[in-house]
Design an enzyme around this catalytic site. Structure first.
Site, PDB file in Angstrom:
ATOM      1  N   ASP A   9       0.886  -1.166   0.000  1.00  0.00           N
ATOM      2  CA  ASP A   9       0.000   0.000   0.000  1.00  0.00           C
ATOM      3  C   ASP A   9       0.931   1.226   0.000  1.00  0.00           C
ATOM      4  OD1 ASP A   9      -2.280   1.678   0.473  1.00  0.00           O
ATOM      5  OD2 ASP A   9      -1.723   1.715   2.601  1.00  0.00           O
ATOM      6  N   ASP A  11      -0.080   5.040   1.059  1.00  0.00           N
ATOM      7  CA  ASP A  11      -0.279   5.958   2.193  1.00  0.00           C
ATOM      8  C   ASP A  11      -0.246   5.193   3.512  1.00  0.00           C
ATOM      9  OD1 ASP A  11      -0.572   8.361   0.773  1.00  0.00           O
ATOM     10  OD2 ASP A  11      -2.644   7.887   0.284  1.00  0.00           O
ATOM     11  N   ILE A  47      -9.585   4.460   2.078  1.00  0.00           N
ATOM     12  CA  ILE A  47     -10.888   4.604   1.401  1.00  0.00           C
ATOM     13  C   ILE A  47     -10.732   5.584   0.229  1.00  0.00           C
ATOM     14  CG2 ILE A  47     -13.300   5.330   1.769  1.00  0.00           C
ATOM     15  CD1 ILE A  47     -12.488   2.823   3.372  1.00  0.00           C
ATOM     16  N   SER A 118      -5.089   5.474  -4.345  1.00  0.00           N
ATOM     17  CA  SER A 118      -4.886   6.904  -4.609  1.00  0.00           C
ATOM     18  C   SER A 118      -4.598   7.168  -6.084  1.00  0.00           C
ATOM     19  CB  SER A 118      -3.716   7.427  -3.771  1.00  0.00           C
ATOM     20  OG  SER A 118      -3.430   8.760  -4.184  1.00  0.00           O
ATOM     21  N   ASN A 120      -3.403   9.791  -7.000  1.00  0.00           N
ATOM     22  CA  ASN A 120      -2.159  10.578  -6.969  1.00  0.00           C
ATOM     23  C   ASN A 120      -0.921   9.688  -6.808  1.00  0.00           C
ATOM     24  OD1 ASN A 120      -3.100  13.467  -6.943  1.00  0.00           O
ATOM     25  ND2 ASN A 120      -4.284  12.675  -5.216  1.00  0.00           N
TER      26      ASN A 120
HETATM   27  C1  G6P Z   1      -5.324   6.323   0.168  1.00  0.00           C
HETATM   28  C2  G6P Z   1      -5.585   7.072   1.457  1.00  0.00           C
HETATM   29  C3  G6P Z   1      -7.026   7.558   1.510  1.00  0.00           C
HETATM   30  C4  G6P Z   1      -7.355   8.339   0.242  1.00  0.00           C
HETATM   31  C5  G6P Z   1      -7.164   7.456  -0.964  1.00  0.00           C
HETATM   32  C6  G6P Z   1      -7.481   8.157  -2.285  1.00  0.00           C
HETATM   33  O1  G6P Z   1      -5.906   5.076   0.238  1.00  0.00           O
HETATM   34  O2  G6P Z   1      -5.340   6.238   2.575  1.00  0.00           O
HETATM   35  O3  G6P Z   1      -7.192   8.372   2.644  1.00  0.00           O
HETATM   36  O4  G6P Z   1      -8.703   8.810   0.274  1.00  0.00           O
HETATM   37  O5  G6P Z   1      -5.810   7.012  -0.988  1.00  0.00           O
HETATM   38  O6  G6P Z   1      -6.532   9.128  -2.535  1.00  0.00           O
HETATM   39  P1  G6P Z   1      -6.570  10.185  -3.714  1.00  0.00           P
HETATM   40  O7  G6P Z   1      -5.164  10.684  -3.771  1.00  0.00           O
HETATM   41  O8  G6P Z   1      -6.995   9.455  -4.967  1.00  0.00           O
HETATM   42  O9  G6P Z   1      -7.568  11.217  -3.345  1.00  0.00           O
HETATM   43 MG    MG Z   2      -2.771   3.065   3.655  1.00  0.00          MG
END
Ligand code: G6P
Ligand code: MG
Length: 227
Positions: A9, A11, A47, A118, A120
């Site tokens: 994972d 983050d 999430i 994510s 990002n």
């Molecule tokens: C990770 C984080 C979440 C976040 C998700 C989506 O899983 O733990 O808190 O909402 O990524 O991230 P993004 O960068 O696509 O908004």
């Molecule tokens: Mg995580």
């Protein structure tokens, strides 16, 4: 079974951006009259962006107040702010234990994958200077189901060309541990409040090639979750 891959994972495992997500969501929520605190924020770990927004709107009793287009605008606003907060990210933000573990995995010919929801993630890996260390990164925009569904980990295994039974997944969120277990992989949890992790470590500093090897050579516990 031969140990062939580790799927991370992002983050909370490779780097910790939870406080930046929190800051951006807090400001976005405040603009529509919703207050969130760190306890609530912990529920957003792992999430997806739109699912996080849905939880925030429900938390504020406003789930019916915003249609799809307005939700998309709120999510874009949050992401723009998150992007600003990410601007200063560099290799100093890599969590302890990760560089040494990535080196050891490369030395031992273990495939390395990324399973982050994510959108990002590619930008973050670039900012950390780690993109080249990953053999396969799942494109979260192509997923149909979010964690705890195993789709993201199964996609990563397929991309790496390994069977789930040959891989370890590392996660800091309950939804992620549930996804790994459901995929047939073996799970390593980072943190202290995770249920069902095959191996639970307090932080990434406790991760090492040695500990993953020891874990792999230990048979799964009889009370381990049924995959
Ligand atoms: C990770 C984080 C979440 C976040 C998700 C989506 O899983 O733990 O808190 O909402 O990524 O991230 P993004 O960068 O696509 O908004
Ligand atoms: Mg995580």
């Amino acid at each position: 079974m031969i140990f062939r891959a580790v799927i991370f994972d992002l983050d909370g495992v490779i780097t910790d951006t939870a406080h930046l997500h929190y800051q951006a969501w807090k400001e976005t929520a405040a603009a529509i009259g919703i207050t969130i605190d760190p306890t609530f924020n912990a529920r957003l770990k792992g999430i997806s962006r739109m699912a996080s927004l849905a939880l925030i709107l429900r938390h504020g009793g406003k789930e019916r107040a915003f249609d799809e287009a307005e939700r998309a605008r709120l999510a874009a606003r949050k992401n723009a702010r998150y992007g600003e907060l990410l601007a200063s990210l560099d290799s100093r933000a890599i969590l302890p234990g990760i560089p040494a573990l990535l080196d050891a995995l490369a030395q031992h010919g273990i495939a390395v994958g990324l399973a982050s929801v994510s959108l990002n993630a590619p930008f973050i890996l670039d900012a950390l200077g780690l993109r080249a260390r990953f053999d396969y990164c799942v494109d979260a925009s192509l997923l149909r189901h979010s964690k705890p569904d195993p789709e993201i980990f199964l996609t990563a295994c397929a991309g790496l060309g390994v069977a789930p039974e040959q891989a370890i997944g590392i996660e800091d969120a309950q939804a992620g541990i549930d996804a790994i277990n459901a995929s047939g992989m073996r799970s390593v949890g980072i943190g202290d409040d995770l249920q069902g992790a095959g191996l639970l470590l307090p932080d990434t500093g406790a991760l090492s090639w040695r500990c993953l090897q020891d874990f792999w050579s230990t048979p799964p516990r009889a009370d381990a979750p049924v995959n």
